[in-house]
Scaffold this motif. Structure first.
Motif, PDB file in Angstrom:
ATOM      1  N   GLU A   1      15.922  29.035  81.766  1.00 16.60           N
ATOM      2  CA  GLU A   1      16.987  28.172  82.260  1.00 16.60           C
ATOM      3  C   GLU A   1      16.385  27.040  83.070  1.00 16.60           C
ATOM      4  O   GLU A   1      15.249  27.140  83.556  1.00 16.60           O
ATOM      5  N   ILE A   2      17.165  25.972  83.196  1.00 11.93           N
ATOM      6  CA  ILE A   2      16.681  24.784  83.891  1.00 11.93           C
ATOM      7  C   ILE A   2      17.815  24.207  84.722  1.00 11.93           C
ATOM      8  O   ILE A   2      18.948  24.092  84.267  1.00 11.93           O
ATOM      9  N   THR A   3      17.497  23.871  85.969  1.00 15.15           N
ATOM     10  CA  THR A   3      18.486  23.314  86.878  1.00 15.15           C
ATOM     11  C   THR A   3      18.667  21.819  86.617  1.00 15.15           C
ATOM     12  O   THR A   3      17.854  21.199  85.911  1.00 15.15           O
ATOM     13  N   PRO A   4      19.698  21.233  87.201  1.00 15.55           N
ATOM     14  CA  PRO A   4      19.859  19.778  87.042  1.00 15.55           C
ATOM     15  C   PRO A   4      18.648  18.987  87.507  1.00 15.55           C
ATOM     16  O   PRO A   4      18.347  17.934  86.944  1.00 15.55           O
TER      17      PRO A   4
ATOM     18  N   SER B   1      27.693  31.025  89.457  1.00 14.27           N
ATOM     19  CA  SER B   1      26.581  31.871  89.006  1.00 14.27           C
ATOM     20  C   SER B   1      26.713  32.314  87.555  1.00 14.27           C
ATOM     21  O   SER B   1      25.747  32.785  86.977  1.00 14.27           O
ATOM     22  N   ARG B   2      27.894  32.175  86.988  1.00 14.08           N
ATOM     23  CA  ARG B   2      28.146  32.721  85.658  1.00 14.08           C
ATOM     24  C   ARG B   2      28.088  31.609  84.608  1.00 14.08           C
ATOM     25  O   ARG B   2      28.624  30.529  84.791  1.00 14.08           O
ATOM     26  N   TYR B   3      27.447  31.923  83.494  1.00 15.25           N
ATOM     27  CA  TYR B   3      27.450  30.986  82.374  1.00 15.25           C
ATOM     28  C   TYR B   3      28.826  31.025  81.706  1.00 15.25           C
ATOM     29  O   TYR B   3      29.264  32.070  81.230  1.00 15.25           O
ATOM     30  N   ASP B   4      29.474  29.868  81.675  1.00 11.03           N
ATOM     31  CA  ASP B   4      30.842  29.775  81.172  1.00 11.03           C
ATOM     32  C   ASP B   4      30.939  29.241  79.759  1.00 11.03           C
ATOM     33  O   ASP B   4      31.935  29.472  79.083  1.00 11.03           O
ATOM     34  N   TYR B   5      29.938  28.493  79.356  1.00 13.77           N
ATOM     35  CA  TYR B   5      30.022  27.797  78.081  1.00 13.77           C
ATOM     36  C   TYR B   5      28.843  28.196  77.194  1.00 13.77           C
ATOM     37  O   TYR B   5      27.701  28.279  77.660  1.00 13.77           O
TER      38      TYR B   5
ATOM     39  N   TYR C   1      25.077  20.482  85.561  1.00 18.00           N
ATOM     40  CA  TYR C   1      25.047  21.799  84.943  1.00 18.00           C
ATOM     41  C   TYR C   1      23.643  22.368  84.836  1.00 18.00           C
ATOM     42  O   TYR C   1      22.688  21.663  84.493  1.00 18.00           O
ATOM     43  N   VAL C   2      23.561  23.661  85.112  1.00 15.13           N
ATOM     44  CA  VAL C   2      22.373  24.449  84.791  1.00 15.13           C
ATOM     45  C   VAL C   2      22.480  24.821  83.321  1.00 15.13           C
ATOM     46  O   VAL C   2      23.543  25.236  82.844  1.00 15.13           O
ATOM     47  N   MET C   3      21.378  24.657  82.608  1.00 13.31           N
ATOM     48  CA  MET C   3      21.361  24.964  81.183  1.00 13.31           C
ATOM     49  C   MET C   3      20.419  26.131  80.910  1.00 13.31           C
ATOM     50  O   MET C   3      19.337  26.223  81.508  1.00 13.31           O
TER      51      MET C   3
END
Length: 118
Positions: free
Chosen positions: A50-53, A103-107, A32-34
Protein backbone atom coordinates in the motif's frame (compact mmCIF):
# COMPACT_ATOMS: atom_id res chain seq x y z
CA UNK A 1 -18.27 7.38 -6.00
CA UNK A 2 -14.75 6.04 -6.51
CA UNK A 3 -14.13 3.68 -9.41
CA UNK A 4 -11.00 1.59 -9.81
CA UNK A 5 -9.90 -0.10 -12.99
CA UNK A 6 -7.00 -2.57 -13.03
CA UNK A 7 -4.95 -3.73 -15.99
CA UNK A 8 -1.74 -5.56 -16.70
CA UNK A 9 -2.29 -9.10 -15.49
CA UNK A 10 -1.38 -12.14 -17.51
CA UNK A 11 0.47 -15.43 -17.77
CA UNK A 12 4.23 -15.35 -17.31
CA UNK A 13 7.05 -17.69 -16.41
CA UNK A 14 8.88 -17.77 -13.11
CA UNK A 15 11.48 -15.02 -12.99
CA UNK A 16 9.58 -12.74 -15.34
CA UNK A 17 8.16 -9.31 -14.58
CA UNK A 18 4.74 -7.72 -14.86
CA UNK A 19 3.40 -4.26 -14.13
CA UNK A 20 -0.13 -3.82 -12.88
CA UNK A 21 -1.88 -0.48 -13.22
CA UNK A 22 -4.89 0.87 -11.39
CA UNK A 23 -6.72 3.93 -12.63
CA UNK A 24 -8.66 5.92 -10.00
CA UNK A 25 -11.78 7.88 -10.95
CA UNK A 26 -14.40 9.88 -9.14
CA UNK A 27 -12.71 11.66 -6.26
CA UNK A 28 -9.56 13.49 -5.23
CA UNK A 29 -6.88 10.86 -5.74
CA UNK A 30 -4.32 12.61 -3.56
CA UNK A 31 -6.53 12.09 -0.48
CA UNK A 32 -6.56 8.31 -0.79
CA UNK A 33 -4.33 5.51 0.38
CA UNK A 34 -4.02 2.95 -2.39
CA UNK A 35 -3.39 -0.73 -1.93
CA UNK A 36 -2.96 -3.95 -3.85
CA UNK A 37 -4.36 -7.16 -2.45
CA UNK A 38 -4.26 -10.67 -3.85
CA UNK A 39 -6.24 -13.83 -3.38
CA UNK A 40 -5.00 -17.24 -4.41
CA UNK A 41 -7.34 -20.23 -4.80
CA UNK A 42 -8.34 -21.57 -1.40
CA UNK A 43 -6.62 -18.75 0.47
CA UNK A 44 -7.74 -15.54 2.11
CA UNK A 45 -7.23 -12.19 0.51
CA UNK A 46 -3.97 -10.63 1.66
CA UNK A 47 -2.46 -7.17 1.47
CA UNK A 48 0.50 -7.07 -0.90
CA UNK A 49 1.46 -3.41 -0.70
CA UNK A 50 0.00 0.00 0.00
CA UNK A 51 1.03 3.59 -0.56
CA UNK A 52 -0.03 6.76 1.22
CA UNK A 53 -0.87 10.03 -0.52
CA UNK A 54 2.60 11.25 0.34
CA UNK A 55 4.28 8.19 -1.14
CA UNK A 56 5.16 6.16 1.94
CA UNK A 57 4.86 2.46 1.23
CA UNK A 58 4.31 -0.81 3.01
CA UNK A 59 5.22 -4.12 1.41
CA UNK A 60 4.32 -7.58 2.65
CA UNK A 61 7.31 -9.69 3.63
CA UNK A 62 6.54 -12.14 0.83
CA UNK A 63 7.14 -9.49 -1.84
CA UNK A 64 9.80 -7.27 -0.27
CA UNK A 65 12.62 -6.59 -2.68
CA UNK A 66 10.62 -7.90 -5.65
CA UNK A 67 7.50 -5.73 -5.88
CA UNK A 68 7.44 -1.94 -5.98
CA UNK A 69 4.31 0.15 -5.57
CA UNK A 70 4.27 3.70 -6.88
CA UNK A 71 1.70 6.36 -7.63
CA UNK A 72 1.38 9.15 -10.13
CA UNK A 73 -0.90 11.77 -8.62
CA UNK A 74 -1.03 13.68 -11.90
CA UNK A 75 -2.42 10.63 -13.69
CA UNK A 76 -4.55 9.30 -10.81
CA UNK A 77 -2.86 5.95 -11.22
CA UNK A 78 -0.92 3.49 -9.11
CA UNK A 79 1.52 0.96 -10.48
CA UNK A 80 2.64 -2.35 -8.98
CA UNK A 81 5.91 -3.41 -10.58
CA UNK A 82 6.40 -7.12 -9.95
CA UNK A 83 9.83 -8.58 -10.62
CA UNK A 84 11.28 -12.05 -10.09
CA UNK A 85 7.82 -13.54 -10.09
CA UNK A 86 7.31 -16.92 -8.46
CA UNK A 87 4.57 -19.52 -8.94
CA UNK A 88 3.33 -18.68 -5.44
CA UNK A 89 2.54 -15.16 -6.67
CA UNK A 90 -0.26 -16.64 -8.76
CA UNK A 91 -3.51 -15.01 -7.66
CA UNK A 92 -6.19 -12.53 -8.57
CA UNK A 93 -4.82 -9.08 -7.77
CA UNK A 94 -7.19 -6.37 -6.58
CA UNK A 95 -6.62 -2.66 -6.41
CA UNK A 96 -8.24 -0.92 -3.44
CA UNK A 97 -8.63 2.60 -2.08
CA UNK A 98 -9.39 4.14 1.29
CA UNK A 99 -9.62 7.77 2.32
CA UNK A 100 -6.59 8.80 4.35
CA UNK A 101 -8.80 9.50 7.39
CA UNK A 102 -10.20 5.98 7.73
CA UNK A 103 -8.72 2.54 8.29
CA UNK A 104 -10.93 0.37 6.09
CA UNK A 105 -10.57 -0.10 2.36
CA UNK A 106 -13.93 0.94 0.92
CA UNK A 107 -13.38 0.74 -2.80
CA UNK A 108 -12.25 -2.23 -4.86
CA UNK A 109 -11.45 -2.96 -8.47
CA UNK A 110 -12.73 -5.99 -10.33
CA UNK A 111 -9.42 -7.84 -10.09
CA UNK A 112 -6.85 -9.00 -12.61
CA UNK A 113 -5.44 -12.50 -12.89
CA UNK A 114 -1.71 -13.08 -12.56
CA UNK A 115 -0.49 -16.59 -13.31
CA UNK A 116 3.15 -17.55 -12.93
CA UNK A 117 4.20 -20.89 -14.38
CA UNK A 118 7.22 -22.80 -13.14
Amino acid sequence: QVELSESGGGLVQAGDSLRLSCAFLGHTFSLYVMGWFRQAPGKERELVAEITPGGSTYDADSVKGRFTLSRDNAKNTVYLQMNSLKPEDTAIYYCAAKHRSISRYDYWGQGTQVTVSS
